[in-house]
Design an enzyme around this catalytic site. Structure first.
Site, PDB file in Angstrom:
ATOM      1  N   THR A  10     -71.572   7.621 -14.655  1.00 56.22           N
ATOM      2  CA  THR A  10     -72.722   8.099 -13.639  1.00 56.22           C
ATOM      3  C   THR A  10     -73.470   9.265 -14.062  1.00 56.22           C
ATOM      4  OG1 THR A  10     -71.000   7.154 -11.883  1.00 56.22           O
ATOM      5  CG2 THR A  10     -72.956   8.656 -10.983  1.00 56.22           C
ATOM      6  N   ASP A 104     -62.679  10.742 -22.712  1.00 63.19           N
ATOM      7  CA  ASP A 104     -62.934  11.870 -21.726  1.00 63.19           C
ATOM      8  C   ASP A 104     -61.428  12.240 -21.261  1.00 63.19           C
ATOM      9  OD1 ASP A 104     -63.141   9.398 -20.482  1.00 63.19           O
ATOM     10  OD2 ASP A 104     -63.727  10.148 -18.630  1.00 63.19           O
ATOM     11  N   THR A 127     -66.452   8.817 -11.669  1.00 60.98           N
ATOM     12  CA  THR A 127     -66.696   7.359 -11.339  1.00 60.98           C
ATOM     13  C   THR A 127     -65.617   6.889 -10.504  1.00 60.98           C
ATOM     14  OG1 THR A 127     -68.657   7.503 -12.618  1.00 60.98           O
ATOM     15  CG2 THR A 127     -67.821   5.124 -11.878  1.00 60.98           C
TER      16      THR A 127
END
Length: 249
Positions: A10, A104, A127
């Site tokens: 996002t 991540d 997200t």
């Protein structure tokens, strides 16, 4: 200076490091169709690219990896490290298939271990809501993936014709007196309860009261109502990218 880039589904988070100091940070919408030249024009307005001498990239959007490599070559004219299973992280990944773990999630775990010790738990409000677990031995042992706050609420609004979209803010009370406040209460206290239950179950399996560290855009909304999260670290992923960059230099 190091430009750390965390590309989420996002949003994309940028951080400019002067040695170990995070000097600047920026946030922009992720668009999977952007080209390397578009990224160069856009990021060039946010960051002085002449000061950049290295780039460390984490991306959950595979199509953008090549475009950021082109951006690094043509616009920043700096070497780029893409965090992937081949990069040194200093942390064993005990997943059945380490290639399945988002970069991540790994850099969050690396940063949390460095800053808060092991064992620890990272809760990333993105997200999806990601729970990543570091063992007492400093190993990435796995985690939990749950639907994120925004996509959960979007699904609710899409399926319920009488419900309207609401601002993501704390309601005046748990018991809502309006539809808006009722939705906000369900959002805040529902997700806080979900986080607490999952963290408690993780601690039970670890056999340790591992500290839980929150990061991500909506952490500030949920964490004040959580019993189990001890700290918000908004730039945890950027710090992890800096650490991984240093390990690979």
């Amino acid at each position: 200076m190091l430009l750390a880039i965390d590309v989420g589904n996002t949003q994309t988070l940028l951080g400019l490091f002067d040695d170990e100091r995070l000097a600047e940070q920026r946030r922009l919408a992720t668009e999977a169709s952007r080209t390397g030249d578009e990224l160069g024009a856009l990021l060039g307005e946010m960051v002085d690219l002449e000061r950049v001498d290295g780039i460390c990239l984490s991306s959950t959007v595979p199509a953008l990896v090549r475009e950021y490599e082109l951006f690094a070559e043509r616009w920043a004219k700096a070497p780029i490290l893409v965090v992937s299973p081949g990069a040194k992280t200093g942390m064993p990944v005990l997943y059945d298939d380490p290639r399945e773990v988002g970069p991540d999630r790994v850099v969050n775990a690396v940063a949390a271990k460095e800053r808060y010790g092991a064992p620890c738990i990272v809760v990333d409000f993105g997200t999806s809501t990601n729970f990543d677990v570091v063992s007492a031995a400093g190993e990435y042992v796995g985690g939990v993936l749950a639907p994120g706050i925004e996509i959960s609420m979007d699904a609710l609004f899409a399926r319920a014709a009488r419900l309207m979209r609401v601002d993501f803010v704390e309601p005046p009370s748990v018991i809502g007196k309006t539809t808006v406040h009722s939705l906000q209460s369900g959002l805040v206290y529902g997700f806080a309860g979900q986080v607490d239950r999952i963290v408690e179950e993780i601690r039970g399996e670890l056999g340790a009261e591992a500290p839980a560290i929150a990061t991500g855009g909506l952490a500030e909304l949920i964490v004040p109502h959580s019993r189990t999260i001890e700290k918000i670290d908004p730039w945890l992923t950027l710090e992890g990218l800096r650490i991984v960059w240093d390990l690979n230099r």
